[in-house]
Write a protein that holds these residues in place. Structure first.
Motif, PDB file in Angstrom:
ATOM      1  N   ALA A 179      72.300  60.389 118.258  1.00 27.51           N
ATOM      2  CA  ALA A 179      72.115  59.409 117.178  1.00 27.51           C
ATOM      3  C   ALA A 179      70.640  59.227 116.849  1.00 27.51           C
ATOM      4  CB  ALA A 179      72.753  58.077 117.567  1.00 27.51           C
ATOM      5  N   ASP A 180      69.964  60.331 116.665  1.00 30.66           N
ATOM      6  CA  ASP A 180      68.552  60.324 116.313  1.00 30.66           C
ATOM      7  C   ASP A 180      68.318  61.533 115.403  1.00 30.66           C
ATOM      8  OD1 ASP A 180      65.587  59.416 117.263  1.00 30.66           O
ATOM      9  OD2 ASP A 180      65.707  61.588 116.995  1.00 30.66           O
ATOM     10  N   ALA A 181      67.717  61.303 114.250  1.00 33.35           N
ATOM     11  CA  ALA A 181      67.560  62.376 113.260  1.00 33.35           C
ATOM     12  C   ALA A 181      66.739  63.547 113.801  1.00 33.35           C
ATOM     13  CB  ALA A 181      66.925  61.822 111.987  1.00 33.35           C
ATOM     14  N   THR A 182      65.722  63.276 114.599  1.00 24.56           N
ATOM     15  CA  THR A 182      64.921  64.370 115.149  1.00 24.56           C
ATOM     16  C   THR A 182      65.750  65.215 116.100  1.00 24.56           C
ATOM     17  OG1 THR A 182      62.857  63.162 114.889  1.00 24.56           O
ATOM     18  CG2 THR A 182      62.856  64.966 116.482  1.00 24.56           C
ATOM     19  N   ARG A 183      66.553  64.576 116.942  1.00 21.37           N
ATOM     20  CA  ARG A 183      67.390  65.343 117.864  1.00 21.37           C
ATOM     21  C   ARG A 183      68.461  66.121 117.116  1.00 21.37           C
ATOM     22  NH1 ARG A 183      65.903  60.971 121.390  1.00 21.37           N
ATOM     23  NH2 ARG A 183      67.728  59.700 120.956  1.00 21.37           N
ATOM     24  N   VAL A 184      68.990  65.559 116.037  1.00 17.43           N
ATOM     25  CA  VAL A 184      69.949  66.305 115.206  1.00 17.43           C
ATOM     26  C   VAL A 184      69.269  67.539 114.626  1.00 17.43           C
ATOM     27  CG1 VAL A 184      71.268  66.235 113.039  1.00 17.43           C
ATOM     28  CG2 VAL A 184      71.463  64.358 114.675  1.00 17.43           C
ATOM     29  N   ARG A 185      68.044  67.366 114.129  1.00 19.05           N
ATOM     30  CA  ARG A 185      67.303  68.508 113.581  1.00 19.05           C
ATOM     31  C   ARG A 185      67.035  69.569 114.653  1.00 19.05           C
ATOM     32  NH1 ARG A 185      64.893  64.088 110.600  1.00 19.05           N
ATOM     33  NH2 ARG A 185      65.367  64.385 108.391  1.00 19.05           N
ATOM     34  N   ILE A 186      66.723  69.125 115.857  1.00 16.56           N
ATOM     35  CA  ILE A 186      66.480  70.061 116.956  1.00 16.56           C
ATOM     36  C   ILE A 186      67.740  70.871 117.252  1.00 16.56           C
ATOM     37  CG2 ILE A 186      66.044  70.226 119.451  1.00 16.56           C
ATOM     38  CD1 ILE A 186      64.058  67.858 119.076  1.00 16.56           C
TER      39      ILE A 186
ATOM     40  N   GLY B 244      75.397  58.731 121.483  1.00 13.17           N
ATOM     41  CA  GLY B 244      74.148  57.978 121.477  1.00 13.17           C
ATOM     42  C   GLY B 244      72.943  58.901 121.557  1.00 13.17           C
ATOM     43  N   MET B 245      73.035  59.941 122.370  1.00 18.39           N
ATOM     44  CA  MET B 245      71.937  60.895 122.518  1.00 18.39           C
ATOM     45  C   MET B 245      71.693  61.637 121.209  1.00 18.39           C
ATOM     46  SD  MET B 245      69.617  62.172 124.390  1.00 18.39           S
ATOM     47  CE  MET B 245      70.067  61.208 125.799  1.00 18.39           C
TER      48      MET B 245
END
Length: 142
Positions: free
Chosen positions: A33-40, A30-31
């Motif tokens: 599951a966000d494109a910005t966090r994946v990019r980070i 869940g953490m």
């Protein structure tokens, strides 16, 4: 312990299906599951960067990136180091990076699937164990 309640993983380690770790693993997904966090996570890789460097790399404002980093820090995915007034972020270990890489590879399979049954994702190109990955008829340019 019953054999049907274990899921084999890397090495000798096995996880119980009824383990509380299953719930925590779902929270990790869940953490991420966000494109910005994946990019980070992709950007940090094996390096350390300031908020402004991360923001520039992922195309977001430093304030927005700081919020994402705070969540990743609470989830113990990133750690910080302070140098004067600057804070630098790094991945705590390689697990999140591997999860994101595997998700990217799975996404490549989804995209390749649009090309038909013979489509091969880029990460399988040239892999002799991949079916038809070395078939010259598939990889010739038109």
């Amino acid at each position: 312990m019953h054999a049907d309640t274990h899921i084999p993983s890397e090495g000798q380690h096995q996880f119980e299906l009824d383990s509380p770790t299953v719930e925590l693993a779902a929270e990790v997904f869940g953490m991420l599951a966000d494109a910005t966090r994946v990019r980070i996570v992709l950007f940090l890789g094996d390096s350390e960067h300031s908020v402004s460097e991360i923001a520039e790399a992922v195309g977001k404002t430093p304030a927005g990136v700081s919020q994402h980093l705070a969540k990743l820090r609470l989830a113990r995915i990133v750690a910080t180091r302070q140098e004067g007034t600057r804070v630098f972020y790094r991945l705590i270990n390689g697990h999140a990076q591997r999860l994101v890489a595997d998700a990217m590879f799975q996404a490549e399979h989804s995209v390749a699937g649009v090309g038909g049954a013979d489509a091969i994702p880029p990460h399988h190109m040239g892999d002799p164990s991949s079916p038809r990955a070395t078939d010259p008829e598939i990889h010739t340019s038109a």
